[in-house]
Scaffold this motif. Structure first.
Motif, PDB file in Angstrom:
ATOM      1  N   TYR A 160      -2.463 -54.276 -85.955  1.00  0.00           N
ATOM      2  CA  TYR A 160      -3.186 -54.069 -84.704  1.00  0.00           C
ATOM      3  C   TYR A 160      -2.627 -55.072 -83.701  1.00  0.00           C
ATOM      4  CZ  TYR A 160      -7.167 -52.816 -81.742  1.00  0.00           C
ATOM      5  OH  TYR A 160      -7.946 -52.312 -80.730  1.00  0.00           O
ATOM      6  N   THR A 161      -2.791 -54.783 -82.427  1.00  0.00           N
ATOM      7  CA  THR A 161      -2.338 -55.729 -81.414  1.00  0.00           C
ATOM      8  C   THR A 161      -3.537 -56.325 -80.711  1.00  0.00           C
ATOM      9  OG1 THR A 161      -0.258 -54.567 -81.144  1.00  0.00           O
ATOM     10  CG2 THR A 161      -0.940 -56.000 -79.336  1.00  0.00           C
ATOM     11  N   PHE A 162      -3.641 -57.637 -80.767  1.00  0.00           N
ATOM     12  CA  PHE A 162      -4.796 -58.346 -80.217  1.00  0.00           C
ATOM     13  C   PHE A 162      -4.439 -58.879 -78.834  1.00  0.00           C
ATOM     14  CE2 PHE A 162      -5.307 -58.051 -84.694  1.00  0.00           C
ATOM     15  CZ  PHE A 162      -6.673 -57.867 -84.882  1.00  0.00           C
ATOM     16  N   THR A 163      -5.246 -58.513 -77.852  1.00  0.00           N
ATOM     17  CA  THR A 163      -4.843 -58.773 -76.470  1.00  0.00           C
ATOM     18  C   THR A 163      -5.858 -59.544 -75.659  1.00  0.00           C
ATOM     19  OG1 THR A 163      -5.787 -56.651 -75.832  1.00  0.00           O
ATOM     20  CG2 THR A 163      -3.451 -56.664 -76.379  1.00  0.00           C
ATOM     21  N   ASN A 164      -6.948 -59.934 -76.245  1.00  0.00           N
ATOM     22  CA  ASN A 164      -7.959 -60.698 -75.506  1.00  0.00           C
ATOM     23  C   ASN A 164      -7.296 -61.883 -74.796  1.00  0.00           C
ATOM     24  OD1 ASN A 164     -10.007 -62.370 -74.651  1.00  0.00           O
ATOM     25  ND2 ASN A 164     -11.253 -62.089 -76.478  1.00  0.00           N
ATOM     26  N   PRO A 165      -7.401 -61.943 -73.445  1.00  0.00           N
ATOM     27  CA  PRO A 165      -6.689 -62.997 -72.704  1.00  0.00           C
ATOM     28  C   PRO A 165      -7.137 -64.399 -73.105  1.00  0.00           C
ATOM     29  CG  PRO A 165      -7.601 -61.348 -71.212  1.00  0.00           C
ATOM     30  CD  PRO A 165      -8.140 -61.042 -72.567  1.00  0.00           C
ATOM     31  N   ALA A 166      -8.325 -64.507 -73.703  1.00  0.00           N
ATOM     32  CA  ALA A 166      -8.841 -65.829 -74.064  1.00  0.00           C
ATOM     33  C   ALA A 166      -8.537 -66.195 -75.514  1.00  0.00           C
ATOM     34  CB  ALA A 166     -10.351 -65.875 -73.831  1.00  0.00           C
ATOM     35  N   ARG A 167      -7.744 -65.363 -76.195  1.00  0.00           N
ATOM     36  CA  ARG A 167      -7.552 -65.628 -77.626  1.00  0.00           C
ATOM     37  C   ARG A 167      -6.696 -66.869 -77.902  1.00  0.00           C
ATOM     38  NH1 ARG A 167      -2.902 -64.281 -79.548  1.00  0.00           N
ATOM     39  NH2 ARG A 167      -3.653 -64.329 -81.683  1.00  0.00           N
ATOM     40  N   ASP A 168      -5.918 -67.289 -76.896  1.00  0.00           N
ATOM     41  CA  ASP A 168      -5.195 -68.548 -77.002  1.00  0.00           C
ATOM     42  C   ASP A 168      -5.617 -69.420 -75.828  1.00  0.00           C
ATOM     43  OD1 ASP A 168      -3.033 -70.571 -76.673  1.00  0.00           O
ATOM     44  OD2 ASP A 168      -2.118 -69.446 -78.318  1.00  0.00           O
ATOM     45  N   PRO A 169      -6.036 -70.659 -76.087  1.00  0.00           N
ATOM     46  CA  PRO A 169      -6.568 -71.488 -75.001  1.00  0.00           C
ATOM     47  C   PRO A 169      -5.514 -71.915 -73.986  1.00  0.00           C
ATOM     48  CG  PRO A 169      -6.460 -72.736 -77.063  1.00  0.00           C
ATOM     49  CD  PRO A 169      -6.127 -71.317 -77.395  1.00  0.00           C
ATOM     50  N   ARG A 170      -4.227 -71.833 -74.360  1.00  0.00           N
ATOM     51  CA  ARG A 170      -3.179 -72.308 -73.451  1.00  0.00           C
ATOM     52  C   ARG A 170      -2.942 -71.326 -72.317  1.00  0.00           C
ATOM     53  NH1 ARG A 170       0.927 -73.071 -78.360  1.00  0.00           N
ATOM     54  NH2 ARG A 170      -0.194 -71.179 -78.913  1.00  0.00           N
ATOM     55  N   GLU A 171      -2.691 -70.090 -72.693  1.00  0.00           N
ATOM     56  CA  GLU A 171      -2.410 -69.051 -71.702  1.00  0.00           C
ATOM     57  C   GLU A 171      -2.515 -67.736 -72.453  1.00  0.00           C
ATOM     58  OE1 GLU A 171       1.468 -67.999 -70.550  1.00  0.00           O
ATOM     59  OE2 GLU A 171       2.463 -69.151 -72.130  1.00  0.00           O
TER      60      GLU A 171
END
Lengths: 232, 232
Positions: free
Chosen positions: A81-92
């Motif tokens: 699956y492709t995970f795209t939540n913009p907040a899933r990485d705190p850096r960017e």
DNA sequence: GCAAAAGTGTTCTTAGTACACCCATGC
DNA sequence: GCATGGGTGTACTAAGAACACTTTTGC
């Protein structure tokens, strides 16, 4: 006109490839986890992964990353699956193309890499807290594995080439989280004619020696083309 | 230390979101296609799609793109697969997070957009040549739709809220590409108790009027939680 | 009254489930 | 000889598949 004139010229999210690597032993189902040595999530366990390089396909990146991070070479894997939540990485924003993979043996020596201080096989049931959204990725992979096991002969990818029916049954019971009647299980799997008995038996400590079997992938492909479909 | 210091600083592929939108009518299964007005593939039919903007999730981008390109608002959709072949776009590497969507009515007026000269519903069986790797994406979606139809009540997403059993059966026959016995189909679907009979009948030109039914999504969710699973 | 589509039950066959004892080995 | 795990068959039950005629409407 420049060839790239119509592509997207604004800042682009980075693209990561992460992989849930499953391994099986009589103890249960394991996942390969790395302990991060750098922020964010330093000291936390995460799935092996890394960035997709330009000019690389997801599958190629996966192959490179598994080799780099864990020394794993030949392996069954497919996109999850492709995970795209913009907040899933705190850096960017970093989108993650997640894969899941099955290894036949957990003997591989998981080597700690550049950003990693440790690599270990962990029992899935131990429910270790993971960094990023990797718990969600792991859960997705577990669901997919259980579904796939029912309809496709992927269980064999988690066992050595030669295995006993008891081992195979135990694997199914572990992943599907239910107990199965021994006689019915054997009847059904043998009736498919996809297992070849080896000329060997193996004795596991005590008890009667068990017949070893081997999954016949060739026969499976042949039957599949004829409309057969695996189900257990 | 800069927060972004560990992210990937090299050129990044662009990220597109493309969608296979299916619609159904008694004629058969349709896909929404756009005719491109710009290179590459000017004049060719392609799937609706566009670039993922920064800060946007895949689902959000999909929602925005379907609204922009086709005026479609409420819709059933889910992620299909992520296509990463570096050669899939002749300009530069653009990975595509593909979705597939089901619409209840093909009445929506597909509006040609900025890079698009025309939008049309095309019968799947007409096997129109598509630009980029969109034929592969379409095929993946067709396979997934057929598989999903068997195990999940998604067929109703392709029909108006009220429908007859004959319509439903015909939809299954079309997508699964096989004929089904009328009595067995009705027995099975009604036995699930997921269809509520409406107080209405409808007459389609000639012949006996048919009972209208409505899918009870609430009951389905309830039963699902109790371990029931749909199968047809 | 006939063409067109809707609606309805039973039998047969197949697959699934439940269940208990004997066998070969190590110690 | 006993503990340990391997191996086997049958009877019952449920689900799937095959199958043909009657009903209601429009014209």
């Amino acid at each position: 006109m420049c060839a790239a004139s119509h592509t997207y010229q604004f800042p682009r999210p980075a693209i990561a490839v992460d992989c849930v690597v499953f391994g099986y032993s009589p103890e249960g189902l394991h996942v390969l986890l790395l302990k991060r040595g750098v922020e964010p999530f330093a000291g936390k366990w995460v799935l092996p992964g890394g960035f997709l390089h330009q000019g690389e396909s997801g599958d190629e990146a996966l192959k490179r990353l598994l080799l780099e991070k864990a020394g794993i070479q030949k392996i069954w894997a497919e996109q999850l699956y492709t995970f795209t939540n913009p907040a899933r990485d705190p850096r960017e924003q970093i989108i993650s193309i997640a894969y899941f993979a099955l290894v036949k043996s957990m003997d591989i020596e998981p080597v700690a890499g550049r950003d990693t201080v440790e690599a270990q096989w962990k029992l899935v049931q131990s429910r270790i807290a993971l960094g990023f959204d990797h718990a969600e990725i792991l859960q997705t992979a577990l669901d997919r594995l259980a579904a796939k096991l029912r309809w496709q002969p992927v269980g064999f990818e988690l066992l050595p080439p030669k295995f006993t029916l008891s081992e195979l049954q135990h694997l199914y019971e572990t992943i599907l989280r239910k107990s199965i009647d021994k006689r019915n299980f054997r009847k059904k799997i043998l009736a498919m004619n996809l297992l070849d008995a080896c000329d060997e038996q193996v004795t596991a400590g005590s008890g009667r020696p068990a017949q070893l079997y081997r999954f016949n992938a060739k026969k499976y492909k042949e039957l599949s083309r004829q409309g057969f479909h695996f189900e257990l």
